[in-house]
Design a protein around this motif. Structure first.
Motif, mmCIF file in Angstrom:
data_model
loop_
_atom_site.group_PDB
_atom_site.id
_atom_site.type_symbol
_atom_site.label_atom_id
_atom_site.label_comp_id
_atom_site.label_asym_id
_atom_site.label_seq_id
_atom_site.Cartn_x
_atom_site.Cartn_y
_atom_site.Cartn_z
ATOM 1 N N HIS A 171 0.826 -1.207 0.000
ATOM 2 C CA HIS A 171 0.000 0.000 0.000
ATOM 3 C C HIS A 171 0.866 1.267 0.000
ATOM 4 N N ARG A 172 2.019 1.204 0.642
ATOM 5 C CA ARG A 172 2.954 2.341 0.560
ATOM 6 C C ARG A 172 3.469 2.494 -0.868
ATOM 7 N N ALA A 173 3.778 1.378 -1.502
ATOM 8 C CA ALA A 173 4.235 1.426 -2.898
ATOM 9 C C ALA A 173 3.144 2.033 -3.778
ATOM 10 N N ALA A 174 1.900 1.709 -3.490
ATOM 11 C CA ALA A 174 0.789 2.266 -4.270
ATOM 12 C C ALA A 174 0.772 3.790 -4.167
ATOM 13 N N LYS A 175 0.980 4.295 -2.977
ATOM 14 C CA LYS A 175 0.950 5.747 -2.785
ATOM 15 C C LYS A 175 2.077 6.443 -3.542
ATOM 16 N N GLU A 176 3.176 5.727 -3.754
ATOM 17 C CA GLU A 176 4.345 6.320 -4.412
ATOM 18 C C GLU A 176 4.331 6.153 -5.928
ATOM 19 N N ALA A 177 3.467 5.294 -6.448
ATOM 20 C CA ALA A 177 3.446 5.023 -7.886
ATOM 21 C C ALA A 177 2.972 6.244 -8.657
ATOM 22 N N GLY A 178 3.472 6.394 -9.865
ATOM 23 C CA GLY A 178 3.214 7.599 -10.642
ATOM 24 C C GLY A 178 1.945 7.616 -11.463
ATOM 25 N N THR A 179 1.306 6.460 -11.642
ATOM 26 C CA THR A 179 0.083 6.431 -12.444
ATOM 27 C C THR A 179 -1.035 5.768 -11.651
#
Length: 179
Positions: free
Chosen positions: A71-79
């Motif tokens: 979920h942290r990775a989701a927040k950091e993703a660009g699209t």
């Protein structure tokens, strides 16, 4: 058989059915994240942790930690598509810890991964809602009687204003409809 008690009981076998359903959705869209954010292993680790649980391993801190990391990775993703794909993986790992409490918010742990995967497909098809609707229909057909039984213990999915919430509500209604 181990059960989790709350407003009602959930067995580990039932939780595995829910986790499998979410993991199947995440499996389909994880490549979208991995292509957009190469080198970030967090969503893959969450999906792997979900599959470990589905395949019979005990639920452990691994599912919780990898879910939060995805979920942290989701927040950091660009699209949006990459964010939703990572969220799917996080939801799959989190499904091992679905709470047996009669709150509409818990329905997201059962159905949100399928809704997110449908939205990813829409985005990849030029934001075509027909693609998402088709995937929601397919997700409905993929739901097992055990999954529908677990879902029926919860209130209806919360209605929301975004497309993922709409897709989730549509899936929820179709699974609860008389068959």
């Amino acid at each position: 058989m181990t059960t989790v008690a709350g407003d009602f009981d959930l067995t580990m076998d039932e939780l595995r059915v829910v986790a499998r359903y979410a993991a199947e959705s995440a499996q389909e869209v994880l490549p979208v994240f991995e292509e957009a954010v190469p080198g970030d292993p967090r969503p893959r680790a969450a999906l792997d942790a979900a599959w470990e649980f589905v395949d019979g391993a005990r639920r452990t801190k691994l599912q919780r930690v990898t879910s939060l990391d995805a979920h942290r990775a989701a927040k950091e993703a660009g699209t949006e598509a990459a964010r939703l794909a990572a969220r799917c993986a996080g939801d799959a790992a989190a499904a091992a810890y679905l709470h047996p409490i009669a709150r509409a918010t818990q329905v997201g742990h059962i159905l949100r991964a399928a809704a997110c995967a449908a939205r990813v497909a829409e985005l990849n098809a030029g934001d075509d809602p027909a693609v998402g609707n088709t995937l929601i229909e397919q997700a409905g057909r993929r739901a097992t009687p055990v999954l529908v039984d677990v879902l029926s213990r919860y209130p209806l999915a919360p209605t929301g204003k975004n497309r993922v919430a709409h897709l989730m509500s549509t899936l929820d209604a179709s699974l609860r409809a008389p068959r």
